[in-house]
Design an enzyme around this catalytic site. Structure first.
Site, mmCIF file in Angstrom:
data_model
loop_
_atom_site.group_PDB
_atom_site.id
_atom_site.type_symbol
_atom_site.label_atom_id
_atom_site.label_comp_id
_atom_site.label_asym_id
_atom_site.label_seq_id
_atom_site.Cartn_x
_atom_site.Cartn_y
_atom_site.Cartn_z
ATOM 1 N N ASN A 91 25.366 -24.893 -23.124
ATOM 2 C CA ASN A 91 24.961 -25.094 -24.281
ATOM 3 C C ASN A 91 23.390 -25.316 -24.406
ATOM 4 O OD1 ASN A 91 27.395 -24.746 -25.514
ATOM 5 N ND2 ASN A 91 27.663 -27.034 -25.719
ATOM 6 N N GLU A 103 25.131 -17.295 -27.274
ATOM 7 C CA GLU A 103 26.201 -17.677 -28.206
ATOM 8 C C GLU A 103 25.808 -18.113 -29.514
ATOM 9 O OE1 GLU A 103 30.219 -20.421 -27.481
ATOM 10 O OE2 GLU A 103 28.560 -21.628 -27.582
ATOM 11 N N TRP A 143 39.727 -35.164 -26.180
ATOM 12 C CA TRP A 143 38.563 -33.898 -26.025
ATOM 13 C C TRP A 143 37.977 -34.444 -24.679
ATOM 14 C CZ3 TRP A 143 33.202 -34.706 -26.697
ATOM 15 C CH2 TRP A 143 32.545 -33.576 -26.536
ATOM 16 N N ARG A 148 37.377 -30.388 -33.809
ATOM 17 C CA ARG A 148 38.227 -29.586 -32.830
ATOM 18 C C ARG A 148 39.359 -29.036 -33.288
ATOM 19 N NH1 ARG A 148 33.831 -28.993 -31.023
ATOM 20 N NH2 ARG A 148 33.036 -29.501 -29.180
ATOM 21 N N ASP A 171 37.854 -18.118 -24.421
ATOM 22 C CA ASP A 171 37.333 -19.421 -24.508
ATOM 23 C C ASP A 171 38.069 -20.724 -24.157
ATOM 24 O OD1 ASP A 171 34.837 -20.345 -25.798
ATOM 25 O OD2 ASP A 171 36.142 -21.199 -27.643
ATOM 26 N N HIS A 178 26.120 -35.158 -25.126
ATOM 27 C CA HIS A 178 26.370 -34.229 -26.182
ATOM 28 C C HIS A 178 25.691 -34.245 -27.333
ATOM 29 C CE1 HIS A 178 29.318 -31.487 -28.008
ATOM 30 N NE2 HIS A 178 29.844 -31.137 -26.916
ATOM 31 N N SER A 196 25.923 -29.578 -20.081
ATOM 32 C CA SER A 196 26.154 -29.340 -18.621
ATOM 33 C C SER A 196 24.997 -28.929 -18.013
ATOM 34 C CB SER A 196 27.081 -28.260 -18.497
ATOM 35 O OG SER A 196 26.772 -26.944 -18.990
HETATM 36 P P1 FAD Z 1 30.470 -35.682 -15.798
HETATM 37 O O1 FAD Z 1 30.269 -34.371 -15.478
HETATM 38 O O2 FAD Z 1 31.695 -36.197 -16.352
HETATM 39 O O3 FAD Z 1 30.259 -36.413 -14.415
HETATM 40 C C1 FAD Z 1 30.780 -37.726 -14.109
HETATM 41 C C2 FAD Z 1 31.352 -38.082 -12.674
HETATM 42 O O4 FAD Z 1 31.386 -39.230 -12.216
HETATM 43 C C3 FAD Z 1 32.711 -37.389 -12.638
HETATM 44 O O5 FAD Z 1 32.635 -36.736 -11.495
HETATM 45 C C4 FAD Z 1 33.803 -38.614 -12.605
HETATM 46 O O6 FAD Z 1 34.734 -38.432 -11.619
HETATM 47 C C5 FAD Z 1 32.709 -39.639 -11.845
HETATM 48 N N1 FAD Z 1 32.993 -40.805 -11.964
HETATM 49 C C6 FAD Z 1 33.284 -41.740 -13.196
HETATM 50 N N2 FAD Z 1 33.446 -42.983 -13.121
HETATM 51 C C7 FAD Z 1 33.218 -43.139 -11.672
HETATM 52 C C8 FAD Z 1 33.389 -44.482 -10.944
HETATM 53 N N3 FAD Z 1 33.480 -45.330 -11.247
HETATM 54 N N4 FAD Z 1 33.092 -44.327 -9.512
HETATM 55 C C9 FAD Z 1 32.707 -42.888 -8.884
HETATM 56 N N5 FAD Z 1 32.696 -41.885 -9.707
HETATM 57 C C10 FAD Z 1 33.058 -41.919 -11.004
HETATM 58 N N6 FAD Z 1 28.520 -28.516 -21.761
HETATM 59 C C11 FAD Z 1 28.075 -27.408 -22.091
HETATM 60 O O7 FAD Z 1 26.890 -27.095 -21.590
HETATM 61 N N7 FAD Z 1 28.884 -26.254 -22.718
HETATM 62 C C12 FAD Z 1 29.948 -26.552 -23.160
HETATM 63 O O8 FAD Z 1 30.551 -25.330 -23.800
HETATM 64 C C13 FAD Z 1 30.542 -27.747 -23.096
HETATM 65 N N8 FAD Z 1 31.933 -27.851 -23.570
HETATM 66 C C14 FAD Z 1 32.466 -29.062 -23.250
HETATM 67 C C15 FAD Z 1 33.781 -28.896 -23.581
HETATM 68 C C16 FAD Z 1 34.466 -30.256 -23.238
HETATM 69 C C17 FAD Z 1 36.003 -30.318 -23.386
HETATM 70 C C18 FAD Z 1 33.908 -31.215 -22.468
HETATM 71 C C19 FAD Z 1 34.774 -32.360 -22.215
HETATM 72 C C20 FAD Z 1 32.413 -31.165 -22.121
HETATM 73 C C21 FAD Z 1 31.967 -30.107 -22.364
HETATM 74 N N9 FAD Z 1 30.408 -30.082 -22.222
HETATM 75 C C22 FAD Z 1 29.723 -28.806 -22.340
HETATM 76 C C23 FAD Z 1 29.623 -31.119 -21.931
HETATM 77 C C24 FAD Z 1 29.425 -31.319 -20.219
HETATM 78 O O9 FAD Z 1 30.617 -31.223 -19.850
HETATM 79 C C25 FAD Z 1 28.969 -32.531 -20.108
HETATM 80 O O10 FAD Z 1 27.723 -32.821 -20.849
HETATM 81 C C26 FAD Z 1 28.514 -33.020 -18.615
HETATM 82 O O11 FAD Z 1 29.543 -32.748 -17.766
HETATM 83 C C27 FAD Z 1 27.902 -34.424 -18.338
HETATM 84 O O12 FAD Z 1 27.639 -34.454 -17.023
HETATM 85 P P2 FAD Z 1 27.708 -35.911 -16.468
HETATM 86 O O13 FAD Z 1 27.248 -35.866 -14.918
HETATM 87 O O14 FAD Z 1 27.074 -37.250 -17.182
HETATM 88 O O15 FAD Z 1 29.205 -36.338 -16.457
#
Ligand code: FAD
Length: 634
Positions: A58, A123, A216, A247, A339, A376, A434
């Protein structure tokens, strides 16, 4: 008898999702000799919000193809959040995000190529298409290669941060336990990067009964980032901006490819436009200084709000008009299915179960329960230092204090020394998604290496007494179960045995969700709340906290994980409610309406709301911080 294992490192990364993987890759790049370890609750090969895969990235500027400018992106993000973002932080990840996507490409992520131009298939303005079922394993492989598998502690849930005994503002590690074998881990580190994702299931999900557990944002996003930050006394920001997304109904299927790529419109139940009947009223209440209603891309929150007004007017539900854009046997149908198969398989399963063909009929769109997130289209999380070249320096007229300022030396360091944040954990800089989360992990990682180098002489001190008391506290729910396991007064119910001396995790979670849903703007009140309701929520949350302390029980290691996830969710919920109570206006009406202050009020509330919890006294402090624009406004 608890088995305790000490792990010493220069840098500890908590959570190996997108941000954690970015941090792993970048820290190794800048520090070949450092010991860098990563603790992950699941297994980084398929963990986090990207576990199921994604169909689009995104956040991609397309600078090499001159598709966008970083300045335009900052303006877009600011507009989408109705004027309130840390522009230094947004600008910073945006200027680096393309290089992250190019790395993904190099590592084998199939990004749809645009053969004529050598760019990627768009997209939307900021989004590009991927075949992303294996997105997470590909990214995780890079993190694993960077750190070495021996430094990745899968299945270790981190529950608390460790503070230096001589400096209460200095984080020196963290503790947690292996959810399979119960080994207790004490990580001692010079710098810690917190990237444990966002928070789902704090509010009662729409999916109940046979659909329980579906949401979600994934159910394993347990708000650990926020829970640990809050309990350690880090300054938090914008916790009131909890997020609601439209959604596909029941499966939570994504709408992006339908709306942006296939140009599918959303109508009301009668095929009519949902926006026009409400735009005048929305303009009156929510235009603000930034003329948000008439921005080139209407803010997400206002679009969500208009759909809800249609629903309340009796013309719901909203319908995605797939019948107008998806044609059987064509590429549009393949895209429609891929998708979902790439990122939300449950939606296809529901369609199969209902004999639904997207080419034949439209499908319902519904707004979800609220989520607490920072990556997000919203911005909950830690208040962090910006980059030196972009963050406004020493803001005159405000205390020279991290609670108010934008810069204190290390990019993405929270207000606690040695603790960095990235992804959902890091507040006031939304729309990372992401690629931006991975990028922010890289930024935090580089900065953490600098911190370690600057503090190379410092010895990491950990107080044994602090560790012992944490072991006792974290393991207590297991002991409580063993001691009182004969108190059960009724046989197993559909939740847990009924037992007057214990609260099992699911009982606590349901109670939390009921409080948040009914008093703090959940879906059952159509996202409406007021001061009375929020105060009542606080009162009930207090009882829940007391019961957690006295009665939380776990039958095994898995339930112990659920118990501590619940604790992180409860602390996060309290922060959310306190922030919603403090902000006396309605800024994001699609996300929630403060019925006692139903309009946007830029005169008084064009500000960040920051907070700090003192775990010793149980007191919260909240205050306003001015929004400084670094890009011309509006
Ligand atoms: P995450 O990737 O969720 O990573 C957090 C990690 O911490 C996980 O591995 C978890 O297991 C771990 N964790 C949690 N608690 C603990 C703990 N207490 N101890 C140890 N480990 C822990 N982004 C896009 O770019 N394009 C898209 O189309 C898109 N669509 C999405 C659709 C959905 C359904 C979802 C759910 C997300 C989407 N996103 C999209 C957003 C993207 O996935 C997130 O913005 C991104 O993953 C956030 O990164 P993060 O590392 O902060 O969290």
């Amino acid at each position: 008898m608890v088995r305790v294992r000490y792990v010493d490192a220069d840098i500890l990364i908590i959570g190996g999702g997108m941000a954690g993987s970015g941090a792993a890759w970048e820290t190794r790049y800048w520090c070949r000799n450092c010991r860098i370890v990563l603790a992950e609750k699941a297994n980084i090969n398929r963990s986090g919000a990207v576990a199921m895969g994604l169909s689009a990235i995104n956040t991609y500027m397309g600078l090499k193809c001159k598709e966008n400018t970083v300045e335009d992106y900052v303006k877009y993000v600011r507009g989408d959040l109705m004027g309130i973002v840390r522009e230094d932080l947004v600008y910073d990840y945006a200027r680096h995000v393309d290089s992250t996507v190019h790395l993904f490409d190099e590592w084998g992520l199939p990004i749809w190529p645009e053969p004529k131009t050598g760019c990627y298939v768009r997209e939307g303005k900021w989004q590009i298409m991927i075949h992303g079922e294996s997105y997470k394993p590909i990214v995780a492989e890079a993190a694993r290669k960077a750190l070495g598998d021996e430094n990745i502690f899968n299945r270790v849930m981190v529950t608390h941060l460790l503070k230096s005994p001589s400096n209460p503002n200095r984080v020196v590690g963290a503790v947690g336990f292996n959810v399979n074998d119960g080994t207790f881990y004490v990580f001692r580190a010079k710098a810690v990067i917190l990237s444990a994702g966002g928070g789902s299931q704090i509010y009662r999900p729409r999916s109940q009964g046979e659909g329980l557990g579906r949401s979600w944002y994934p159910p394993w996003s347990s708000a650990s980032s926020y829970g640990m930050l809050i309990e350690a006394g880090a300054v938090m920001t914008m916790m009131e901006a909890r997020f609601v997304v439209p959604r596909f109904k029941d499966g939570y299927g994504p709408v992006g490819a339908y709306q942006l790529l296939l140009k599918t419109r959303i109508s009301n139940a009668y095929g009519q436009d949902f926006w026009k009947p409400h735009v005048d009223e929305i303009r009156k209440l929510y235009s603000g200084k930034g003329n948000y209603v008439d921005l080139p891309i209407t803010p997400t929150t206002l679009r969500v709000f208009a759909q809800r007004l249609e629903w309340l007017a009796g013309r719901g539900p909203s319908l995605m008009r797939t019948d107008e854009t998806v044609k059987k046997g064509t590429e549009s149908e393949a895209i429609a299915y891929e998708d979902f198969l790439d990122m939300t398989i449950s939606q296809v399963v529901i369609w199969a179960g209902q004999n639904h063909e997207p080419a034949d009929r439209p499908y319902e769109i519904i707004t979800t329960e609220p989520y607490v997130m920072g990556s997000h289209a919203t911005e909950c999380g830690a208040w962090a230092s910006g980059p030196e070249d972009l963050a406004p320096k020493k803001i005159e007229g405000l205390p020279d204090d991290r609670r108010y300022q934008y810069f204190w030396g290390y990019n993405r360091m929270t207000t606690l020394d040695g603790l960095f944040c990235a992804g959902d954990a890091c507040g006031a800089n939304p729309h990372k998604f992401s690629s931006g989360s991975f990028t922010e992990g890289r930024l935090a990682g580089k900065s953490a290496v600098l911190y370690v180098m600057d503090h190379s002489d410092e010895k990491v001190e950990v107080d044994r007494a602090q560790v012992d008391s944490l072991i006792a506290k974290i393991m207590e729910p297991l002991e409580r179960y063993q001691k009182g396991r004969y108190n059960v007064v009724t046989g197993p119910s559909y939740m847990h045995p009924i037992d007057p001396t214990k609260m099992y995790w699911k009982q606590g979670l349901f109670r939390l969700q009921k409080i948040m849903d009914e008093y703090a703007g959940g879906w059952s009140t159509m996202y409406v709340t007021n001061e009375w309701m929020l105060n009542r929520a606080l009162e009930l949350l207090q009882f829940l906290k007391e019961d957690f302390m006295n009665y939380a029980a776990a039958q095994d290691w898995h339930e112990l994980m659920r118990v501590w996830e619940l604790w992180h969710r409860i602390l996060t919920a309290e922060a959310v409610v306190r922030h919603m109570l403090f902000r006396k206006e309605t800024r994001w009406p699609g996300y929630y309406v403060r019925a006692d202050y139903p309009a946007l009020d830029d005169e008084n509330w064009h500000v960040f709301v920051n907070s700090r919890y003192d775990a010793k006294t149980g007191q919260w402090e909240l205050w306003k911080v001015p929004v400084i624009h670094i890009i011309e406004f509006p």
